[in-house]
Design an enzyme around this catalytic site. Structure first.
Site, short mmCIF file in Angstrom:
data_model
loop_
_atom_site.label_atom_id
_atom_site.label_comp_id
_atom_site.label_asym_id
_atom_site.label_seq_id
_atom_site.Cartn_x
_atom_site.Cartn_y
_atom_site.Cartn_z
N LYS A 224 0.86 -1.18 0.00
CA LYS A 224 0.00 0.00 0.00
C LYS A 224 0.90 1.23 0.00
O LYS A 224 1.98 1.19 0.59
CB LYS A 224 -0.83 0.02 1.29
CG LYS A 224 -2.23 -0.50 1.12
CD LYS A 224 -2.98 -0.36 2.42
CE LYS A 224 -4.33 -1.07 2.31
NZ LYS A 224 -5.01 -1.15 3.56
N GLY A 225 0.46 2.28 -0.63
CA GLY A 225 1.29 3.48 -0.63
C GLY A 225 0.48 4.68 -1.07
O GLY A 225 -0.75 4.61 -1.14
N ARG A 226 1.21 5.73 -1.45
CA ARG A 226 0.52 6.95 -1.89
C ARG A 226 -0.17 6.73 -3.22
O ARG A 226 -1.08 7.46 -3.57
CB ARG A 226 1.54 8.08 -2.02
CG ARG A 226 2.09 8.49 -0.66
CD ARG A 226 2.73 9.87 -0.71
NE ARG A 226 3.32 10.14 0.62
CZ ARG A 226 4.57 10.52 0.82
NH1 ARG A 226 5.37 10.71 -0.20
NH2 ARG A 226 5.01 10.73 2.04
N GLY A 228 -1.83 4.01 -4.06
CA GLY A 228 -3.00 3.14 -3.92
C GLY A 228 -2.58 1.82 -3.32
O GLY A 228 -1.82 1.79 -2.35
N LYS A 243 -2.42 -3.15 -9.75
CA LYS A 243 -2.29 -1.89 -9.01
C LYS A 243 -3.65 -1.22 -9.05
O LYS A 243 -4.20 -0.96 -10.12
CB LYS A 243 -1.23 -1.03 -9.70
CG LYS A 243 -0.90 0.26 -9.00
CD LYS A 243 0.37 0.79 -9.64
CE LYS A 243 0.66 2.21 -9.31
NZ LYS A 243 1.87 2.68 -10.03
N ASP A 344 10.43 9.70 -11.59
CA ASP A 344 10.21 9.22 -10.22
C ASP A 344 11.01 7.93 -9.97
O ASP A 344 10.48 6.95 -9.45
CB ASP A 344 8.72 9.00 -9.96
CG ASP A 344 8.39 8.95 -8.47
OD1 ASP A 344 9.26 9.33 -7.65
OD2 ASP A 344 7.28 8.51 -8.12
C1 C9U Z 1 5.90 -1.00 -4.50
C2 C9U Z 1 4.82 -0.84 -5.29
N1 C9U Z 1 4.59 -1.76 -6.37
C3 C9U Z 1 4.89 -3.07 -6.46
C4 C9U Z 1 4.42 -3.52 -7.67
C5 C9U Z 1 3.84 -2.41 -8.24
N2 C9U Z 1 3.95 -1.37 -7.43
C6 C9U Z 1 3.12 -2.29 -9.47
C7 C9U Z 1 3.41 -1.24 -10.29
N3 C9U Z 1 2.74 -1.09 -11.42
C8 C9U Z 1 1.79 -1.92 -11.77
C9 C9U Z 1 1.47 -2.99 -10.96
C10 C9U Z 1 2.15 -3.16 -9.80
C11 C9U Z 1 4.58 -4.88 -8.15
N4 C9U Z 1 4.79 -5.82 -7.22
C12 C9U Z 1 5.02 -7.09 -7.59
N5 C9U Z 1 5.26 -8.06 -6.66
C13 C9U Z 1 5.39 -7.94 -5.28
C14 C9U Z 1 5.68 -9.10 -4.59
C15 C9U Z 1 5.83 -9.07 -3.21
C16 C9U Z 1 5.71 -7.88 -2.53
C17 C9U Z 1 5.44 -6.72 -3.22
C18 C9U Z 1 5.28 -6.75 -4.60
N6 C9U Z 1 5.88 -7.86 -1.12
C19 C9U Z 1 5.94 -6.60 -0.43
C20 C9U Z 1 6.55 -6.71 0.93
N7 C9U Z 1 6.07 -7.80 1.64
C21 C9U Z 1 6.18 -9.06 0.99
C22 C9U Z 1 5.54 -9.04 -0.37
N8 C9U Z 1 5.02 -7.46 -8.85
C23 C9U Z 1 4.79 -6.55 -9.82
C24 C9U Z 1 4.56 -5.21 -9.46
#
Ligand code: C9U
Length: 520
Positions: A224-226, A228, A243, A344
């Protein structure tokens, strides 16, 4: 016994004799029966000299039957002569027909005189009979035994085939897009679909994107973040990242969607775009962006949980520079790609792939540039980048926003800070032979509060000219020494003195090939 011919002549007496003879003849026939020539089918008990006696009112016969010789594989005429019994239905068999073994048979009959069948030679009209299957078996019975189950299986198979095809067609043809002709089939994976539409260079057709978006199940929230919230979702069992934008941040969704659909943006070091969708349910609008899912999460997550060796550090850094270089590069031609500045760059906007490479995400603030008409496309997003990663010229507002080169240089400043975050986590040998790495920290962690204001950052970066520390241990190793040089050249106060992404890429690539074997 032969019949006697009446002698010619006249007179009542003669006529009387004749009538008497005729009567005797008839009586004789009635009493003794008809004599027939017999061959092959002679009844043993009353056979005499190839002669048999037909039953009263019966016939002599001459038969021909086609019999298949299995040895010579030929059909032969088999002739037989004899007497028909009373119980053999007489004239009923005096014809051509197929026997119970499906052999053609022709029987001719006569009863005019004794051995009248001797001169009877029935023929079988030329035909091409099929070989009798097993001459000794009862064909109709075996026919039933074999053909019935076969017919049943055939009918069942036909019904199942029709049903299966129908189900498959139902499942296969989910979407047919008139423009692209792209169809989502039952077995299509996301990479199949993306590969099929790669000709367009700008992602999947919108109708397909909407269909995919509708079919996604959200499994669990991973961040979660700014911006969404990010969810792990599934499409036909395949993992995807979803997202979900805040309803107030339509501009970011719109811009990011637009950037992802830029021709030729797809690259191994750019987060793989799948679909975008906007759902309006009354007052609530939900904006989704669906991309590849990366199990390791962001570089920020990865560095918190892992230390690196030289190899993994170069891999992360080099792949990140490749992603930025691709973004920054304009591709010319009718289906060319504009140059794009990210605006960014930070470790939370970079994802770590399973193969240890990075990919760049979050294009909500990106700016496009086409050199031919010197056109800068900022979109309509009023947001600005993350303060902690802002270049000094952005913080002191001296940046020339109408100059695309300046935007790329600002990106390279942020990139330098991310390289610093990576380098801290890279283990190197300490004096006493131990491997040491620094804890994970955000840039300027020791100079500004956790959520620094614009002024906090301006004071540190512009007024005091502070940059994150380059550690002594980095000078003791070739890879970290090169990395620290790159880092410092990226965060130079003078934007024009900074390295380009292409230059970083070349330097890190050289480091990988020259030192790759030594460092693992
Ligand atoms: C940090 C924000 N973010 C992560 C992802 C995206 N934003 C995103 C951006 N644009 C489009 C869609 C998504 C993203 N995240 C993942 N995988 C992921 C796997 C595990 C975690 C976070 C993200 N963890 C966070 C901390 N805790 C354990 C799990 N894949 C693609 C995009």
């Amino acid at each position: 016994m032969a019949a006697m011919a009446p002698s010619p002549g006249g007179g009542a007496g003669e006529h009387g004799v004749l009538a008497l003879i005729l009567c005797l003849l008839v009586l004789h026939k009635e009493a003794w029966g008809l004599l027939c020539y017999c061959e092959d089918l002679c009844p043993d008990h009353n056979t005499f000299n190839g002669t048999c006696e037909a039953k009263p009112n019966s016939f002599c016969f001459s038969a021909v039957e086609l019999i298949y010789d299995v040895e010579t594989k030929k059909w032969n005429n088999h002739r037989s002569f004899g007497c028909l019994g009373q119980d053999e239905l007489g004239l009923m068999q005096c014809r051509a027909y197929l026997t119970e073994h499906y052999r053609p048979k022709n029987i001719s009959c006569c009863n005019e005189y004794d051995r009248c069948n001797e001169g009877l030679l029935p023929v079988i009209y030329p035909q091409t009979p099929t070989p009798s299957p097993t001459p000794a078996t009862n064909f109709p019975e075996s026919l039933l035994l074999v053909t019935l189950p076969l017919a049943f299986v055939a009918v069942l198979a036909a019904i199942m085939t029709v049903w299966f095809r129908y189900r498959q067609r139902e499942a296969n043809t989910l979407v047919y897009n008139k423009c692209s002709g792209l169809v989502i089939r039952a077995n299509d994976t996301l990479s199949d679909l993306i590969e099929q539409s790669s000709g367009s260079g700008s992602g999947l057709p919108l109708l397909v994107q909407r269909t995919i978006a509708k079919q996604i199940q959200l499994e669990r929230s991973v961040g979660k973040g700014r911006y969404g919230e990010v969810w792990l979702g599934r499409w036909r069992g395949e993992k995807v990242a979803v997202k979900v934008f805040f309803t107030t941040d339509e501009a970011s969704w719109f811009r990011e969607t637009e950037i992802y659909q830029t021709v030729l943006l797809r690259h191994e070091n750019i987060l793989g775009f799948i679909a975008a969708d906007i759902k309006g349910t009354g007052s609530l609008t939900q904006m989704l962006l669906i991309t590849d899912y990366h199990h390791n999460g962001s570089l920020h997550d990865h560095l918190q949980n892992n230390t690196l060796n030289y190899f993994s550090m170069i891999r992360l850094s080099l792949s990140m520079s490749c992603g930025i270089s691709h973004l920054h590069t304009e591709i010319f031609g009718t289906k060319g790609k504009p140059a794009i500045a990210h605006r960014d760059i930070k470790s939370k906007n970079i994802l770590v792939k399973r193969n240890g490479e990075c990919c760049i995400a979050d294009f909500g603030l990106a700016v496009k540039y086409v050199s031919e008409n010197n056109e800068l496309d900022f979109g309509t997003n009023p947001k600005v980048g993350t303060r902690r990663y802002m270049a000094p010229e952005v913080l002191n507002e001296t940046i020339n926003m109408s100059c695309f080169e300046s935007l790329k240089m600002a990106d390279m400043y942020s990139f330098g800070l991310v390289l610093w975050e990576i380098a801290r986590r890279c283990a190197s040998e300490s004096g006493d032979g131990y491997l040491v790495a620094d804890s994970y920290q955000l840039p300027y962690f020791n100079c500004v509060p956790p959520d620094p204001s614009f002024d906090d950052m301006h004071d540190v970066v512009c007024v005091k000219g502070i940059r994150p520390e380059i550690y002594l241990r980095w000078h003791c190793n070739e890879v970290l020494k090169t990395a620290s040089k790159v880092i410092q050249e990226c965060w130079h106060a003078n934007p024009a003195a900074r390295l380009t992404a292409l230059r970083v890429k070349k330097t890190l690539y050289k480091l990988q090939v020259t030192d790759g074997t030594k460092i693992i």
